[in-house]
Write an enzyme that holds these catalytic residues in place. Structure first.
Site, mmCIF file in Angstrom:
data_model
loop_
_atom_site.group_PDB
_atom_site.id
_atom_site.type_symbol
_atom_site.label_atom_id
_atom_site.label_comp_id
_atom_site.label_asym_id
_atom_site.label_seq_id
_atom_site.Cartn_x
_atom_site.Cartn_y
_atom_site.Cartn_z
ATOM 1 N N CYS A 1 0.813 -1.227 0.000
ATOM 2 C CA CYS A 1 0.000 0.000 0.000
ATOM 3 C C CYS A 1 0.843 1.272 0.000
ATOM 4 O O CYS A 1 0.334 2.359 -0.276
ATOM 5 C CB CYS A 1 -0.949 0.001 1.182
ATOM 6 S SG CYS A 1 -2.110 -1.366 1.089
ATOM 7 N N HIS B 1 -3.344 7.183 2.155
ATOM 8 C CA HIS B 1 -3.716 5.868 1.633
ATOM 9 C C HIS B 1 -5.091 5.511 2.201
ATOM 10 O O HIS B 1 -5.386 5.807 3.359
ATOM 11 C CB HIS B 1 -2.668 4.834 2.057
ATOM 12 C CG HIS B 1 -3.098 3.432 1.794
ATOM 13 N ND1 HIS B 1 -3.474 3.008 0.539
ATOM 14 C CD2 HIS B 1 -3.243 2.349 2.620
ATOM 15 C CE1 HIS B 1 -3.810 1.729 0.604
ATOM 16 N NE2 HIS B 1 -3.690 1.311 1.858
ATOM 17 N N ASN C 1 -9.977 -0.222 -0.687
ATOM 18 C CA ASN C 1 -8.511 -0.152 -0.682
ATOM 19 C C ASN C 1 -7.985 -0.736 -2.001
ATOM 20 O O ASN C 1 -8.043 -1.942 -2.205
ATOM 21 C CB ASN C 1 -7.979 -0.939 0.522
ATOM 22 C CG ASN C 1 -6.473 -0.886 0.645
ATOM 23 O OD1 ASN C 1 -5.783 -0.399 -0.255
ATOM 24 N ND2 ASN C 1 -5.944 -1.395 1.744
HETATM 25 O O1 UT7 Z 1 -3.722 -1.296 3.553
HETATM 26 C C1 UT7 Z 1 -3.000 -2.389 4.012
HETATM 27 C C2 UT7 Z 1 -2.906 -2.383 5.473
HETATM 28 N N1 UT7 Z 1 -4.120 -2.875 6.047
HETATM 29 C C3 UT7 Z 1 -4.812 -2.106 6.877
HETATM 30 O O2 UT7 Z 1 -4.480 -0.969 7.097
HETATM 31 C C4 UT7 Z 1 -6.001 -2.747 7.563
HETATM 32 C C5 UT7 Z 1 -5.881 -2.553 9.049
HETATM 33 N N2 UT7 Z 1 -6.953 -3.231 9.791
HETATM 34 C C6 UT7 Z 1 -8.232 -2.802 9.747
HETATM 35 O O3 UT7 Z 1 -8.581 -1.889 9.021
HETATM 36 C C7 UT7 Z 1 -9.209 -3.449 10.687
HETATM 37 O O4 UT7 Z 1 -8.530 -4.253 11.615
HETATM 38 C C8 UT7 Z 1 -10.302 -4.300 9.968
HETATM 39 C C9 UT7 Z 1 -11.248 -3.418 9.195
HETATM 40 C C10 UT7 Z 1 -9.633 -5.314 9.035
HETATM 41 C C11 UT7 Z 1 -11.137 -5.078 11.016
HETATM 42 O O5 UT7 Z 1 -11.707 -4.146 11.931
HETATM 43 P P1 UT7 Z 1 -11.573 -4.357 13.503
HETATM 44 O O6 UT7 Z 1 -12.307 -3.255 14.148
HETATM 45 O O7 UT7 Z 1 -10.106 -4.505 13.829
HETATM 46 O O8 UT7 Z 1 -12.354 -5.692 13.726
HETATM 47 P P2 UT7 Z 1 -11.813 -7.088 14.309
HETATM 48 O O9 UT7 Z 1 -10.921 -7.767 13.340
HETATM 49 O O10 UT7 Z 1 -11.337 -6.913 15.706
HETATM 50 O O11 UT7 Z 1 -13.183 -7.885 14.370
HETATM 51 C C12 UT7 Z 1 -14.250 -7.490 15.253
HETATM 52 C C13 UT7 Z 1 -15.387 -8.478 15.103
HETATM 53 C C14 UT7 Z 1 -14.934 -9.929 15.208
HETATM 54 O O12 UT7 Z 1 -15.956 -10.646 15.856
HETATM 55 P P3 UT7 Z 1 -15.844 -10.984 17.434
HETATM 56 O O13 UT7 Z 1 -14.583 -11.779 17.575
HETATM 57 O O14 UT7 Z 1 -15.780 -9.648 18.114
HETATM 58 O O15 UT7 Z 1 -17.096 -11.759 17.685
HETATM 59 C C15 UT7 Z 1 -14.831 -10.375 13.783
HETATM 60 O O16 UT7 Z 1 -15.019 -11.760 13.629
HETATM 61 O O17 UT7 Z 1 -15.968 -8.344 13.794
HETATM 62 C C16 UT7 Z 1 -15.980 -9.607 13.143
HETATM 63 N N3 UT7 Z 1 -15.806 -9.399 11.715
HETATM 64 C C17 UT7 Z 1 -16.814 -9.115 10.886
HETATM 65 N N4 UT7 Z 1 -18.141 -8.967 11.097
HETATM 66 C C18 UT7 Z 1 -18.909 -8.657 10.050
HETATM 67 C C19 UT7 Z 1 -14.652 -9.408 10.989
HETATM 68 N N5 UT7 Z 1 -14.919 -9.129 9.700
HETATM 69 C C20 UT7 Z 1 -16.247 -8.946 9.608
HETATM 70 C C21 UT7 Z 1 -17.104 -8.633 8.561
HETATM 71 N N6 UT7 Z 1 -18.420 -8.484 8.818
HETATM 72 N N7 UT7 Z 1 -16.651 -8.437 7.278
#
Ligand code: UT7
Length: 328
Positions: A113, A252, A282
């Site tokens: 990225c 980004h 993204n």
């Molecule tokens: O550009 C390259 C570099 N990458 C980035 O900059 C991405 C950085 N990371 C992020 O943007 C975020 O971590 C994400 C958007 C990928 C995820 O957001 P988050 O707030 O960190 O969520 P999480 O991974 O902690 O997940 C929270 C909950 C989980 O459920 P539990 O364990 O709390 O029951 C996940 O299983 O949300 C669940 N979850 C979803 N729910 C609905 C994960 N993906 C989804 C989804 N829809 N698509």
């Protein structure tokens, strides 16, 4: 002598993949995607005969038209991508062939990225040295080719696109400073495991879905917030820029919450931040030049602009430049 951006162009595939479409594919919902990421839809290159070089070539053709120049005038093409058409030849080779850049050489640069700002910084050096007059920097990724559309944690994030800028010499405006970083420990949190020399393709790697993006989102999110916000603040400090001096932040587009954190750390008002993540998701190396394309008509000669990125690797950094032209 400085290297300055004199034209911007992009290419977006026609097919839209909305949050509602994704709700039918995986266990997710529009509300979760919007509030956690800011994304509403993304573009997907569906034609199986087309790849990253085709999108990049379209962007470069439009770039040449906008600048009123022939592709044969291009000296060098650098393509930032993690989704090269194939391991070799490079995507830059293929793009040069497709656009008729018969006097150019080129190469691909891999920094995920942050690829566009790494390539922009690198390309600028060839112009600053006085050796080249026309260097094209392309950010292009067909992310849909490395996404598992059954994995809800990654498939909602990415889209396909390409965008390009032209760098030319200037004694007035242009790229002034950069601050770039890498940390290979990031491979533990974000990677495409197989397909390279460590794990060449086998039936097993395909069955285990090791040719797609794997991400441990939370640690990447934390590192991105810190990395992108700190480096953007650092480049302001280094160049004695106060929030009032900065006309635009071009971040980004990985997650709206990462962008917001960077904007707050820089002390900028929201109106100075380019955000189009809701439309494209993204697009990895394409996000920053796509923003420049979408905002081009609002940019004024002399505007102080900070480009900032964080991505897989980890890679991160910021570029400080002064815009060179008004668009009427
Ligand atoms: O550009 C390259 C570099 N990458 C980035 O900059 C991405 C950085 N990371 C992020 O943007 C975020 O971590 C994400 C958007 C990928 C995820 O957001 P988050 O707030 O960190 O969520 P999480 O991974 O902690 O997940 C929270 C909950 C989980 O459920 P539990 O364990 O709390 O029951 C996940 O299983 O949300 C669940 N979850 C979803 N729910 C609905 C994960 N993906 C989804 C989804 N829809 N698509």
């Amino acid at each position: 002598m400085r290297a300055t951006i004199t034209a911007v162009a992009g290419y977006l595939p026609d097919d839209v993949l909305s949050n509602a479409d994704l709700e039918k594919m995986v266990d997710t919902n529009d509300e979760w995607i919007r509030t956690r990421t800011g994304i509403e839809e993304r573009r997907i290159l569906k034609d199986p005969t087309k790849a990253t070089s085709d999108m990049g070539a379209e962007a470069v053709k439009t770039l040449c038209e906008k600048r009123g120049m022939d592709a044969a005038e291009i000296d060098l093409i650098i393509v930032a991508t993690v989704t090269a058409d194939m391991h070799f030849p490079s995507t830059a080779n293929l793009i040069a062939h497709k656009v008729g850049a018969v006097n150019s050489w080129g190469y691909d640069l891999s920094a995920a990225c942050s690829g566009f700002i790494f390539a922009l910084t690198t390309g600028a050096k060839f112009v600053e040295s006085g050796q080249y007059k026309k260097v094209v920097i392309v950010g292009a990724d067909k992310m849909s080719s490395i996404i598992d559309y059954t994995d809800r944690t990654t498939c909602i994030l990415f889209g396909d696109a390409a965008a390009a800028v032209l760098l030319e010499p200037s004694e007035e405006h242009g790229i002034i400073d950069h601050k770039l970083h890498v940390d290979g420990n990031g491979a533990n949190f974000l990677r495409q495991k197989a397909g390279g020399s460590l794990f060449p393709p086998t039936h097993e790697t395909v069955e285990n879905k090791e040719h797609v993006i794997w991400q441990d989102g939370k640690p990447v999110f934390k590192a991105a917030v810190k990395g992108m916000a700190d480096v953007s603040y650092d480049i302001m400090q280094k160049n004695n820029l106060k929030p009032d001096d900065v006309a635009w932040l071009v971040p980004h587009q990985a997650n709206l919450r990462i962008i917001d954190a960077t904007q707050r750390r820089m002390g900028l008002p929201k109106e100075k931040v380019m955000i189009n993540i809701q439309k494209y998701g993204n697009t990895t190396a394409a996000t920053i030049p796509l923003c420049l394309m979408d905002w081009e008509t609002k940019l004024k000669k002399g505007d102080n602009i900070i480009l900032a990125a964080f991505g897989g690797g980890f890679t991160w950094g910021a570029v400080y430049l002064q815009w060179a032209y008004d668009t009427h």
